[in-house]
Design a protein around this motif. Structure first.
Motif, PDB file in Angstrom:
ATOM      1  N   ARG A 171      85.018  20.012  -3.908  1.00  0.00           N
ATOM      2  CA  ARG A 171      86.185  20.810  -4.288  1.00  0.00           C
ATOM      3  C   ARG A 171      87.406  19.939  -4.554  1.00  0.00           C
ATOM      4  NH1 ARG A 171      86.028  26.538  -2.771  1.00  0.00           N
ATOM      5  NH2 ARG A 171      83.870  26.996  -2.205  1.00  0.00           N
ATOM      6  N   GLU A 172      88.044  20.202  -5.700  1.00  0.00           N
ATOM      7  CA  GLU A 172      89.339  19.587  -6.007  1.00  0.00           C
ATOM      8  C   GLU A 172      90.409  20.631  -5.718  1.00  0.00           C
ATOM      9  OE1 GLU A 172      89.715  17.841  -9.821  1.00  0.00           O
ATOM     10  OE2 GLU A 172      87.835  16.727  -9.697  1.00  0.00           O
ATOM     11  N   LEU A 173      91.248  20.330  -4.743  1.00  0.00           N
ATOM     12  CA  LEU A 173      92.215  21.317  -4.277  1.00  0.00           C
ATOM     13  C   LEU A 173      93.591  21.089  -4.881  1.00  0.00           C
ATOM     14  CD1 LEU A 173      91.310  21.520  -0.476  1.00  0.00           C
ATOM     15  CD2 LEU A 173      90.358  22.826  -2.389  1.00  0.00           C
ATOM     16  N   ALA A 174      94.306  22.179  -5.084  1.00  0.00           N
ATOM     17  CA  ALA A 174      95.714  22.100  -5.453  1.00  0.00           C
ATOM     18  C   ALA A 174      96.504  21.596  -4.247  1.00  0.00           C
ATOM     19  CB  ALA A 174      96.225  23.468  -5.882  1.00  0.00           C
ATOM     20  N   PRO A 175      97.725  21.117  -4.467  1.00  0.00           N
ATOM     21  CA  PRO A 175      98.517  20.629  -3.331  1.00  0.00           C
ATOM     22  C   PRO A 175      98.926  21.755  -2.402  1.00  0.00           C
ATOM     23  CG  PRO A 175      99.878  20.747  -5.302  1.00  0.00           C
ATOM     24  CD  PRO A 175      98.463  21.014  -5.739  1.00  0.00           C
ATOM     25  N   LEU A 176      99.253  21.403  -1.179  1.00  0.00           N
ATOM     26  CA  LEU A 176      99.932  22.334  -0.284  1.00  0.00           C
ATOM     27  C   LEU A 176     101.347  22.553  -0.802  1.00  0.00           C
ATOM     28  CD1 LEU A 176      98.684  21.011   3.170  1.00  0.00           C
ATOM     29  CD2 LEU A 176      97.716  22.805   1.737  1.00  0.00           C
ATOM     30  N   VAL A 177     102.038  23.513  -0.229  1.00  0.00           N
ATOM     31  CA  VAL A 177     103.301  23.951  -0.822  1.00  0.00           C
ATOM     32  C   VAL A 177     104.364  22.857  -0.797  1.00  0.00           C
ATOM     33  CG1 VAL A 177     104.218  24.961   1.318  1.00  0.00           C
ATOM     34  CG2 VAL A 177     104.955  25.863  -0.918  1.00  0.00           C
ATOM     35  N   ASP A 178     104.357  21.999   0.211  1.00  0.00           N
ATOM     36  CA  ASP A 178     105.284  20.882   0.254  1.00  0.00           C
ATOM     37  C   ASP A 178     104.824  19.884   1.319  1.00  0.00           C
ATOM     38  OD1 ASP A 178     106.143  21.952   2.735  1.00  0.00           O
ATOM     39  OD2 ASP A 178     107.874  22.938   1.836  1.00  0.00           O
TER      40      ASP A 178
ATOM     41  N   ASP B 283     103.917  16.483  -7.807  1.00  0.00           N
ATOM     42  CA  ASP B 283     104.388  15.132  -8.131  1.00  0.00           C
ATOM     43  C   ASP B 283     105.736  14.787  -7.504  1.00  0.00           C
ATOM     44  OD1 ASP B 283     106.175  16.653  -9.620  1.00  0.00           O
ATOM     45  OD2 ASP B 283     105.356  16.070 -11.562  1.00  0.00           O
ATOM     46  N   ASP B 284     106.265  15.654  -6.674  1.00  0.00           N
ATOM     47  CA  ASP B 284     107.538  15.463  -5.971  1.00  0.00           C
ATOM     48  C   ASP B 284     108.764  15.520  -6.883  1.00  0.00           C
ATOM     49  OD1 ASP B 284     106.191  15.110  -3.544  1.00  0.00           O
ATOM     50  OD2 ASP B 284     105.973  12.961  -3.862  1.00  0.00           O
ATOM     51  N   SER B 285     108.593  15.899  -8.149  1.00  0.00           N
ATOM     52  CA  SER B 285     109.752  15.986  -9.041  1.00  0.00           C
ATOM     53  C   SER B 285     110.635  17.159  -8.639  1.00  0.00           C
ATOM     54  CB  SER B 285     109.292  16.151 -10.492  1.00  0.00           C
ATOM     55  OG  SER B 285     108.546  17.348 -10.649  1.00  0.00           O
ATOM     56  N   LEU B 286     111.921  17.039  -8.943  1.00  0.00           N
ATOM     57  CA  LEU B 286     112.888  18.062  -8.563  1.00  0.00           C
ATOM     58  C   LEU B 286     112.761  19.271  -9.483  1.00  0.00           C
ATOM     59  CD1 LEU B 286     115.328  18.789  -6.723  1.00  0.00           C
ATOM     60  CD2 LEU B 286     116.799  17.834  -8.520  1.00  0.00           C
ATOM     61  N   VAL B 287     112.529  20.440  -8.888  1.00  0.00           N
ATOM     62  CA  VAL B 287     112.523  21.689  -9.639  1.00  0.00           C
ATOM     63  C   VAL B 287     113.945  22.203  -9.802  1.00  0.00           C
ATOM     64  CG1 VAL B 287     111.734  24.094  -9.654  1.00  0.00           C
ATOM     65  CG2 VAL B 287     110.211  22.278  -8.861  1.00  0.00           C
ATOM     66  N   GLY B 288     114.735  22.098  -8.745  1.00  0.00           N
ATOM     67  CA  GLY B 288     116.120  22.534  -8.796  1.00  0.00           C
ATOM     68  C   GLY B 288     116.673  22.749  -7.406  1.00  0.00           C
ATOM     69  N   SER B 289     117.890  23.212  -7.337  1.00  0.00           N
ATOM     70  CA  SER B 289     118.530  23.493  -6.055  1.00  0.00           C
ATOM     71  C   SER B 289     119.226  24.839  -6.133  1.00  0.00           C
ATOM     72  CB  SER B 289     119.533  22.395  -5.682  1.00  0.00           C
ATOM     73  OG  SER B 289     120.502  22.234  -6.697  1.00  0.00           O
ATOM     74  N   VAL B 290     119.241  25.538  -5.000  1.00  0.00           N
ATOM     75  CA  VAL B 290     119.768  26.901  -4.933  1.00  0.00           C
ATOM     76  C   VAL B 290     120.717  26.990  -3.747  1.00  0.00           C
ATOM     77  CG1 VAL B 290     119.183  29.325  -4.562  1.00  0.00           C
ATOM     78  CG2 VAL B 290     117.710  27.891  -5.979  1.00  0.00           C
ATOM     79  N   LYS B 291     121.862  27.584  -3.949  1.00  0.00           N
ATOM     80  CA  LYS B 291     122.842  27.759  -2.887  1.00  0.00           C
ATOM     81  C   LYS B 291     122.442  28.932  -1.999  1.00  0.00           C
ATOM     82  CE  LYS B 291     127.820  28.296  -2.110  1.00  0.00           C
ATOM     83  NZ  LYS B 291     129.148  28.492  -2.760  1.00  0.00           N
ATOM     84  N   CYS B 292     122.535  28.743  -0.693  1.00  0.00           N
ATOM     85  CA  CYS B 292     122.208  29.815   0.254  1.00  0.00           C
ATOM     86  C   CYS B 292     123.351  30.823   0.346  1.00  0.00           C
ATOM     87  CB  CYS B 292     121.941  29.241   1.647  1.00  0.00           C
ATOM     88  SG  CYS B 292     120.406  28.324   1.777  1.00  0.00           S
ATOM     89  N   ALA B 293     122.995  32.068   0.562  1.00  0.00           N
ATOM     90  CA  ALA B 293     123.992  33.132   0.671  1.00  0.00           C
ATOM     91  C   ALA B 293     124.848  32.952   1.920  1.00  0.00           C
ATOM     92  CB  ALA B 293     123.304  34.484   0.705  1.00  0.00           C
ATOM     93  N   SER B 294     126.124  33.200   1.779  1.00  0.00           N
ATOM     94  CA  SER B 294     127.038  33.168   2.918  1.00  0.00           C
ATOM     95  C   SER B 294     127.010  34.506   3.639  1.00  0.00           C
ATOM     96  CB  SER B 294     128.458  32.892   2.431  1.00  0.00           C
ATOM     97  OG  SER B 294     128.917  33.981   1.626  1.00  0.00           O
TER      98      SER B 294
END
Length: 454
Positions: free
Chosen positions: A295-302, A17-28
């Motif tokens: 067949r009813e398919l789940a969404p692709l990953v993004d 549904d395009d809702s925000l799951v969250g955000s993660v900071k990348c390692a330096s």
């Protein structure tokens, strides 16, 4: 390898549904160095831990993961779109893999050699050191548990970078497993491809185990060649399915649909291209279209991945392929894509030469089994292949002549436990699973022990 620009923050959206799951900071870079240093410091004590104790610790990780499998499945569904039931099956598969390596690790053994009777000669397996595990999003727990379990029971310390498409799943997994392990033995690092590239290029890393794209695998291999690290690579596949003239077309279509559309086509050994004998083509295609339409398919990953899949389909249509079903971007939220069957495909189309990794079944009609086998073998990838035939002669030819790591006859998914194959060519190198993975995670030392003055 040229430097890659690093994303500061990963933003994860639910592909349903395009809702925000969250955000993660990348390692330096500083954080990466700190993690590698910690892994090195903890390595000596973990390597010196008796193998039975390491096995017991890994068995405890499996118990902890089993207890919370349902909880993790909810998170996997939110991040990747994999249906919750299938996600939990993947978690439990990971549990089973950890349990297997917990048993296999303590009995992994070297050899004694027959030399001078007055001396002792041994071949002894030892841990390699720091293992970097770079794991994918399509089956994030089962794949990760295989690499982590094999590395840990053989006495290595592990730095795990999960896919940037499921960082919360990776962090959750690492947090749970680490509860049963000494501090610093298993660490999780978050980030995009640039973080993976920096880990792979680090001079103090001893093994890089990667499951993912061929392009990333080739970059990792180049880094390993410079640092001397061992590279274990399971990369892209372009797996063919051959449908012989002497099989039931409806059964063959069901096999093809399972291979092409399961997990919305996002399986490492999905069916990516189909060769059907001309005598069976009409009946097979009609049945395959019916399978796809039901067949009813789940969404692709993004949506980014969906765009890649649809670009290949659109290019094939522009080059003359015929869409028997699907091939149209749906309206509405999410990253959904329909089960798609294309006929009239030619060997140069990208849906036939590249890994589409989506619910797309491109089909070529061939005049005979010889042509099917020849065209199936003519590819830069070498992961797996499936052949549907009633002919023992054709089955024997197929498994002997197809230049791939795994050949499946009359079953698109299946096989006995414990098997391990080498991917070929662009699909990678080394054992990535099975008991043989323990050999990959260790290095052998020869010892000649003679008495003084001998």
């Amino acid at each position: 390898m040229p430097a890659m620009e690093r994303t500061a923050v990963l933003e994860i959206r639910n592909p349903s549904d395009d809702s925000l799951v969250g955000s993660v900071k990348c390692a330096s870079s500083d954080a990466i160095q700190a993690v590698i240093t910690t892994a090195q410091r903890g390595g000596r004590a973990w390597a010196a831990t008796p193998a039975a104790e390491r096995g017991a610790a890994v068995k405890d990780t499996a118990r902890l993961l089993r207890e919370r499998a349902g909880e993790l499945a909810v998170l996997i569904e939110r991040e990747t779109g994999k249906p919750r039931t299938e996600a939990e099956e993947g978690v439990l598969a990971g549990v089973g893999t950890l349990e297997q390596y917990a048993e296999l690790g303590p009995v992994h053994r070297g050899r004694s050699l027959l030399g001078d009777p007055g001396a002792t000669d041994l071949m002894v397996p030892e841990p390699r050191g720091v293992v970097v595990a770079l794991t994918p999003w399509n089956d994030p727990v089962a794949v990760a548990c295989g690499l982590l379990g094999a590395a840990l029971v053989t006495g290595n310390t592990v730095v795990h970078k999960p896919s940037e498409r499921c960082p919360y799943t990776g962090a959750w997994l690492g947090g749970v497993l680490s509860q049963a392990l000494p501090e610093g033995v298993l660490q999780t690092v978050q980030g995009d491809g640039s973080v993976g590239a920096e880990l792979a290029a680090h001079p103090d890393v001893d093994v890089i185990a990667h499951v993912g794209s061929t392009d990333a695998g080739r970059s990792i291999a180049a880094s390993a060649a410079r640092t001397g690290a061992k590279a274990l690579l399971e990369n892209g596949g372009n797996d063919p399915l051959i449908v012989d003239a002497d099989v039931d077309p409806h059964w063959a279509a069901a096999q093809a649909a399972t291979g092409a559309f399961a997990n919305s086509g996002q399986i490492c050994v999905s069916v990516e291209r189909i060769y059907v004998h001309q005598d069976l083509a009409d009946a097979f295609l009609s049945a395959l279209v019916a399978e796809a339409g039901g067949r009813e398919l789940a969404p692709l990953v993004d949506r980014r991945h969906r765009d890649r899949v649809h670009t290949q389909v659109a290019e094939a249509l522009a080059q003359g392929a015929d869409p028997l079903v699907g091939g149209v971007l749906p309206n509405g939220p999410g990253a959904f894509y329909p089960a798609t069957v294309l006929t009239g495909c030619t060997p140069g189309m990208r849906v036939f030469t590249e890994e589409t990794f989506g619910p797309v079944a491109p089909v070529r009609v061939v005049p005979d089994f010889d042509q099917a086998l020849k065209q199936a073998a003519s590819d830069e990838y070498g992961l797996a292949a499936t052949v549907l035939t009633s002919s023992m002669t054709h089955a024997q030819r197929a498994w002997r002549e197809l230049p791939v790591g795994t050949v499946k006859i009359n079953n698109v998914f299946g096989g006995a436990p414990g098997g391990a194959a080498h991917p070929r060519r662009a699909s990678g190198s080394g054992y990535g699973y099975g008991p043989e993975l323990l050999d990959e995670m260790t290095q052998t030392k020869v010892v000649h022990l003679a008495p003084p003055g001998a």
